[in-house]
Design a protein around this motif. Structure first.
Motif, mmCIF file in Angstrom:
data_model
loop_
_atom_site.group_PDB
_atom_site.id
_atom_site.type_symbol
_atom_site.label_atom_id
_atom_site.label_comp_id
_atom_site.label_asym_id
_atom_site.label_seq_id
_atom_site.Cartn_x
_atom_site.Cartn_y
_atom_site.Cartn_z
ATOM 1 N N THR A 128 -7.545 11.418 -0.740
ATOM 2 C CA THR A 128 -8.212 10.101 -0.802
ATOM 3 C C THR A 128 -7.224 8.998 -0.424
ATOM 4 O O THR A 128 -6.081 8.969 -0.909
ATOM 5 C CB THR A 128 -8.757 9.839 -2.217
ATOM 6 O OG1 THR A 128 -9.678 10.896 -2.547
ATOM 7 C CG2 THR A 128 -9.464 8.494 -2.282
ATOM 8 N N ASN A 179 -5.273 5.531 -0.306
ATOM 9 C CA ASN A 179 -4.889 4.525 -1.307
ATOM 10 C C ASN A 179 -5.367 3.137 -0.865
ATOM 11 O O ASN A 179 -5.331 2.788 0.328
ATOM 12 C CB ASN A 179 -3.376 4.507 -1.496
ATOM 13 C CG ASN A 179 -2.866 5.771 -2.160
ATOM 14 O OD1 ASN A 179 -3.531 6.316 -3.062
ATOM 15 N ND2 ASN A 179 -1.707 6.250 -1.730
ATOM 16 N N ILE A 203 0.854 -1.187 0.000
ATOM 17 C CA ILE A 203 0.000 0.000 0.000
ATOM 18 C C ILE A 203 0.895 1.244 0.000
ATOM 19 O O ILE A 203 1.963 1.256 0.626
ATOM 20 C CB ILE A 203 -0.947 0.010 1.220
ATOM 21 C CG1 ILE A 203 -1.988 1.123 1.075
ATOM 22 C CG2 ILE A 203 -0.192 0.090 2.519
ATOM 23 C CD1 ILE A 203 -3.096 1.059 2.122
ATOM 24 N N SER A 204 0.492 2.203 -0.710
ATOM 25 C CA SER A 204 1.232 3.478 -0.750
ATOM 26 C C SER A 204 0.570 4.472 0.202
ATOM 27 O O SER A 204 -0.662 4.544 0.311
ATOM 28 C CB SER A 204 1.218 4.060 -2.173
ATOM 29 O OG SER A 204 1.877 3.195 -3.071
ATOM 30 N N TRP A 238 -0.445 8.245 1.829
ATOM 31 C CA TRP A 238 -1.094 9.424 1.213
ATOM 32 C C TRP A 238 -1.074 10.578 2.203
ATOM 33 O O TRP A 238 -0.813 10.417 3.398
ATOM 34 C CB TRP A 238 -2.515 9.082 0.779
ATOM 35 C CG TRP A 238 -3.454 8.708 1.907
ATOM 36 C CD1 TRP A 238 -4.258 9.552 2.606
ATOM 37 C CD2 TRP A 238 -3.641 7.414 2.469
ATOM 38 N NE1 TRP A 238 -4.960 8.882 3.566
ATOM 39 C CE2 TRP A 238 -4.595 7.528 3.494
ATOM 40 C CE3 TRP A 238 -3.096 6.132 2.212
ATOM 41 C CZ2 TRP A 238 -5.017 6.454 4.280
ATOM 42 C CZ3 TRP A 238 -3.530 5.086 2.966
ATOM 43 C CH2 TRP A 238 -4.476 5.225 3.993
#
Length: 289
Positions: free
Chosen positions: A247, A249, A239-240, A242
């Motif tokens: 929003t 990720n 997962i990246s 943010w």
């Protein structure tokens, strides 16, 4: 005193018979027949040793020597059984021995299925049969007969193994195969998906000729059991991060789940030092995993 000459009976021996001998009352003075070998009755002339004090009770001075048929001593026959289709006239030849017979001791063999004589052993079906050994009745010998049983065995068919395209669950159909054979047919087989125990049913093409190896029930059918085991899943996720207010990720699953449902859980600490542990995506700035 009136002595009686007793008729004497002897079995055939192949030799000249002179079984009646002198005693204190009379002597043997000769045989009417010179050849006393074969079965029959022979006349013996006798003479009293004391004619003053004795006379024949029946008024005759002869008696009979009777040569009866000899009885052969015939052993029980022997034979080595065989498996269907492997009969050999030499290896599976019958045998027996006979004694107390001279010149006429020819043993005849016959094979029987109940009361029906079997003319040819080639191709004989599996079963239990009777072998009879016979010495025929003839001029000087009585007939003799002995018997034993022997087996023709079914062909033993090895139980095959099941080969699976996969031994563990894959999420797709797994194929189970059994080696082809002239001895049996596969009467139930299909594609298998889920974890569990399954069976493939085989049936012998001819249960009169074949049997499954080691199956004393001699059933025509054989069930082969196999099992599909649970698969081992692997977990992996990326997962990246943010920026707060943007929003979130979505995580990406990188493991192997074979179609099983996937859930995500977030844990970590906000920058305000609050502990976070939830399956809901975090919204406060912090460090999570």
């Amino acid at each position: 005193v009136t002595p009686t000459a007793i008729m004497t009976t002897v079995p055939y021996s192949g030799a000249q018979n002179s079984a009646i001998s002198d005693n204190t009352l009379y002597t043997v003075i000769g045989y009417v027949e010179n050849d006393r070998v074969n079965v029959g009755e022979y006349t013996v002339n006798l003479a009293l040793t004391d004619t003053v004090n004795y006379e024949w009770a029946d008024g005759v001075s002869t008696t009979k020597l009777v040569v009866e048929k000899a009885t052969p001593a015939l052993s029980d026959p022997t034979i080595q059984g065989w498996t269907y289709g492997t009969y050999n006239a030499v290896t599976n030849a019958p045998g027996a021995t006979v004694s107390n017979i001279t010149g006429n001791g020819i043993i005849q063999y016959s094979f029987w299925n109940g009361e029906t004589e079997i003319p040819d052993l080639e191709g004989l079906y599996p079963g239990t049969y009777t072998l009879r050994a016979t010495v025929a009745d003839c001029d000087n010998y009585a007939g003799a007969e002995t018997e034993t049983t022997f087996n023709v065995l079914k062909i033993s068919v090895s139980i095959p193994s099941v080969t699976l395209s996969s031994n563990t669950y894959t999420g797709s159909a797994i194929t189970a195969t059994v080696p082809a054979s002239d001895y049996y047919d596969v009467i139930s087989s299909e594609e298998y998906v889920n974890v569990g125990k399954y069976y493939i049913t085989l049936t012998l093409n001819d249960a009169e000729l074949y049997m499954w190896d080691g199956d004393e029930t001699e059933s025509a059918e054989m069930q082969l059991e196999f099992e599909i085991a649970k698969a081992e899943t692997t977990a992996g996720v990326t997962i990246s991060g943010w920026t707060f207010g943007n929003t979130a990720n979505a995580p990406t699953f990188t493991g192997v789940n074979y179609g099983a449902p996937i859930t995500y859980k977030y844990t970590g600490t906000t920058f305000a030092d609050a502990t976070y542990d939830s399956d809901v995506v975090p919204t406060d700035a912090g460090i999570y995993e």
